[in-house]
Design an enzyme around this catalytic site. Structure first.
Site, short mmCIF file in Angstrom:
data_model
loop_
_atom_site.label_atom_id
_atom_site.label_comp_id
_atom_site.label_asym_id
_atom_site.label_seq_id
_atom_site.Cartn_x
_atom_site.Cartn_y
_atom_site.Cartn_z
CE LYS A 49 0.28 1.93 4.94
NZ LYS A 49 0.29 0.49 4.49
N GLY B 265 -1.67 2.89 -5.44
CA GLY B 265 -2.54 1.66 -5.00
C GLY B 265 -3.92 2.00 -5.76
CB SER B 266 -7.29 0.51 -5.10
OG SER B 266 -7.43 1.11 -3.84
CB THR B 267 -9.19 4.19 -8.38
OG1 THR B 267 -8.29 4.12 -9.42
CG2 THR B 267 -9.96 5.63 -8.65
N GLY C 279 -6.91 5.97 -3.26
CA GLY C 279 -6.28 7.29 -3.89
C GLY C 279 -7.03 8.37 -3.51
CD GLU D 146 -6.91 -2.27 -11.07
OE1 GLU D 146 -7.39 -1.45 -9.94
OE2 GLU D 146 -5.85 -1.77 -11.53
#
Ligand code: NAD
Length: 499
Positions: A190, A243-245, A248, A399
Site C-alpha cells: 500500500k 512511517g512514523s513511530t 509503527g 521529529e
C-alpha cells in the site's frame, strides 16, 4: 460518476502518459469495491493532480486472496526464474527512468533533476542488487553426528503486507518489493495516501516484465482503513512498515492478531557531532546534505547538530552561507532547484508550527524561519537554521520532518555523546573528526542503527539500514534486508537405521 481506470496526463515537463487510477490486483487495475477515491495534490501549486481508487478492508481481502493463490505456484519458482524477472524489471525501469522521474517529482514535490531522478536511479540499483541474490539464497548443512544429518532451507514467508510513506514513494517501494520477491514471497503493497500516483505507473511494469498475476499487488488507500486491515489480516504472514513511530506501534499491535513477523522503519532525530579538529568545510557540506536534502523529509535527517564551542560560531556562519548559496528553492520542474515544496498542506502546517515553537523557546534564527511564498503557491518553507538550542526544547526532542535544524554547542566529548544519545530515537548519527581513534570510539558509543564518520545520510544498497530504540525493528537493504523475507526451516534426517 465513477472514476476512469486510467486517464491521460500531460506533465509540466511536457511528457504525456496514461495515469492508472485503479487498484493493481492480479495484474489488472480494478475499481475499489465501495468506489472510494483519494485526491492527490500537487505540492508546488496546491492544485489537484488527479484521483485514484482507495482500497478499504474488503479490497485488502481481495488483494490478499490474490497473493495467497499466486503463492501456491510462486513458492515453487526457482531463484533463477525470479532473478530473471527482477532483471526484466531493471531493464524496464531503465527504459522508463525519465518518465518515472517526472511522475515522482509531480506527485511528491521532489525537484525533478536533483532529487527524483536520483531516487528512481537508486530503485534500479535496488532491483539489480536483489535480482542477483535471488538464486543465491541458501541454507546450511549441519552434520555433527554420524547418525544424523540436518539441513536448513530459507523459505519465503508467503504473503507479505508492505506499508510505505510518502517521502520516498518509489524508493521505499523498491526497498520492500525487491527483496521480498527475490526471496519468493507474494506481496500486497500500500502506498501513502499522499503520494499514490508514481507507484501505480510503476505497477504496470510488473505485468510487462512477466510476473504471474497475484504475485505483486499494489493498492492505494488510507492508513486507518486499508493499512489497518493489512497489518491485522489473518492471512498475511509478514508485515513490513515504514512511517512514523506512532503508526509503527499500531502496526506492531495489529500484527499480534496472528503473530505475523514484523519489520518497522520508523522516525528519527539523528545527531551530527562536529569536534573542534573536524574539517569544517566538509562538516558544513555534509550537515547541509543531512538536513536540507529531500526538503528535510528524511527519517535519518541529521536534524540536531552539536558543534564544539571553539568552532561553533564559525560553523554557523559557514553553514548559513553554504545553504544560501547551494540550496536554491523553487518548483520541482525548474532548472537548478534543489529544495522543492513540502509534500502537503498538513506537513507545511506542522513544520511552520515547529518554527513558531523554536522561536518561542528562545532559539536564535540563523537562517530562514518562515514560509517562502515567492517560490510558488504551494507548500514552500525556507531552509531554517536554529542555534543556541537547549536539550529541553521541543525542536530538539521531536521529529519535525522538514528543512529545520537545531544547532547547539558542547565542550567535551563526553558531553557531546550525552547530548547525541539523549533521544528516544536511534536511526542515524554522524561524527566529524580527523582523529581516527576518537571517530571509532564515537561509532561504538553512539546509539543508532547507522553511524556516519565524516559524512551524513550516506545510504547504499549493499549496506543494511534500520533503527534501534524507537526508530524501528529489523533491517532493510543488503543481505540483512533479504534475511527479513525468509524463515529458516530445519530438516532432521535420521541416518541411524542404515548403520
Ligand atoms: P505515517 O506513519 O503517517 O504513514 C505511513 C504509512 O502508514 C502510510 O502508508 C499510512 O497510510 C499508513 N498508516 C497510517 N495509519 C495506519 C494504521 N493505523 N495502520 C496501518 N497503516 C497505517 O508516516 P508518513 O507521514 O507517511 O511518513 C513520515 C514518517 O515516516 C516520519 O516519521 C519518518 O521518520 C518515517 N520514515 C521512516 C523511514 C525509515 O526508514 N526509518 C523512512 C521514511 C520515513
Amino acid at each position: 460518476m465513477s472514476l476512469p481506470l486510467e486517464y491521460e496526463v500531460t506533465l509540466p515537463s511536457g511528457a504525456k502518459f496514461n495515469q492508472p487510477a485503479g487498484l493493481f490486483i492480479n495484474n489488472e487495475f480494478v475499481e475499489s469495491i465501495n468506489k472510494k477515491t483519494i485526491e492527490s495534490v500537487n505540492p508546488s501549486t496546491g492544485e489537484i493532480n488527479g484521483s485514484v481508487y482507495a482500497a478499504e478492508s474488503e479490497d485488502v481481502d481481495v488483494a490478499v486472496a490474490a497473493a495467497r493463490t499466486a503463492f501456491k505456484l510462486w513458492r515453487k519458482s526457482t531463484g533463477v526464474e525470479r532473478g530473471n524477472l527482477l532483471f526484466k524489471m531493471v531493464a524496464l525501469m531503465e527504459q522508463e527512468l525519465e518518465l518515472l522521474s517526472d511522475i515522482e517529482a509531480w506527485d511528491s514535490g521532489k525537484p525533478r533533476d536533483s532529487n527524483a531522478y536520483g531516487d528512481v536511479a537508486e530503485c534500479i540499483n535496488v532491483f539489480k542488487y536483489y535480482a542477483g541474490w535471488a538464486d543465491k539464497i541458501q541454507g546450511k548443512v549441519i552434520y555433527q553426528d554420524p547418525k544424523k544429518l540436518a539441513y536448513t532451507v530459507h523459505e519465503p514467508y508467503g504473503v507479505c503486507a508492505q506499508i510505505i510513506p510518502w517521502n520516498y514513494p518509489m524508493l521505499m517501494a523498491a526497498w520492500k518489493l525487491a527483496p521480498a520477491l527475490a526471496a519468493g514471497n507474494c506481496v500486497v503493497l500500500k502506498s501513502s495516501e499522499i503520494t499514490p500516483l508514481s507507484i501505480l505507473y510503476f505497477a504496470t511494469l510488473f505485468k510487462r516484465a512477466g510476473f504471474p498475476p497475484g504475485v505483486v499487488n499494489i493498492i492505494s488507500g488510507y492508513g486507518a482503513t486499508a493499512g489497518k486491515a493489512m497489518a491485522g489480516h489473518l492471512d498475511v504472514d509478514k508485515v513490513a512498515f515504514t512511517g512514523s513511530t506512532a503508526t509503527g506501534r499500531l502496526v506492531q499491535q495489529l500484527a499480534t492478531s496472528n503473530l505475523k513477523a514484523v519489520t518497522l522503519e520508523c522516525g528519527g532525530k539523528s545527531p551530527l557531532v562536529v569536534r573542534a579538529d573536524a574539517d569544517l568545510d566538509q562538516a558544513v557540506k555534509w550537515a547541509a546534505i543531512g538536513i536540507m536534502s529531500n526538503m528535510g523529509q528524511i527519517c535519518t535527517s541529521t536534524s540536531r547538530i552539536y558543534v564544539h564551542e571553539d568552532v561553533y560560531e564559525s560553523f554557523l556562519e559557514k553553514f548559513a552561507a553554504h545553504v544560501t548559496a547551494e540550496y536554491q528553492q523553487g518548483d520541482m520542474f525548474q532548472d537548478n532547484v534543489v529544495v522543492g515544496p513540502q509534500v502537503s498542506q498538513m506537513q507545511f502546517d506542522k513544520i511552520m508550527k515547529y518554527i513558531d515553537i523554536g522561536k518561542s523557546e528562545g532559539a536564535r534564527v540563523v537562517l530562514g524561519g518562515e514560509a517562502n511564498p515567492s517560490a510558488g503557491k504551494g507548500f514552500f518553507i525556507k531552509p531554517t537554521v536554529f542555534a543556541d538550542v537547549k536539550p529541553s526544547f521541543r525542536i530538539v526532542k521531536e521529529e519535525i520532518f522538514g528543512p529545520v535544524v537545531a544547532v547547539g554547542k558542547f565542550s567535551t566529548d563526553e558531553e557531546a555523546l550525552e547530548l547525541a544519545n539523549s533521544t528516544e530515537y536511534g536511526l542515524g548519527a554522524a561524527i566529524f573528526t580527523k582523529d581516527l581513534v576518537k571517530a571509532h570510539q564515537f561509532a561504538a558509543d553512539l546509539q543508532a542503527g547507522q553511524i556516519w564518520i565524516n559524512s551524513s545520510n550516506d545510504s547504499d544498497v549493499h549496506i543494511p539500514f534500520g533503527g534501534t530504540k524507537m526508530s524501528g525493528v529489523g533491517r532493510e537493504l543488503g543481505e540483512y534486508g533479504l534475511q527479513m523475507y525468509t524463515e529458516t526451516k530445519a530438516v532432521h534426517v535420521n541416518l541411524g537405521s542404515v548403520l
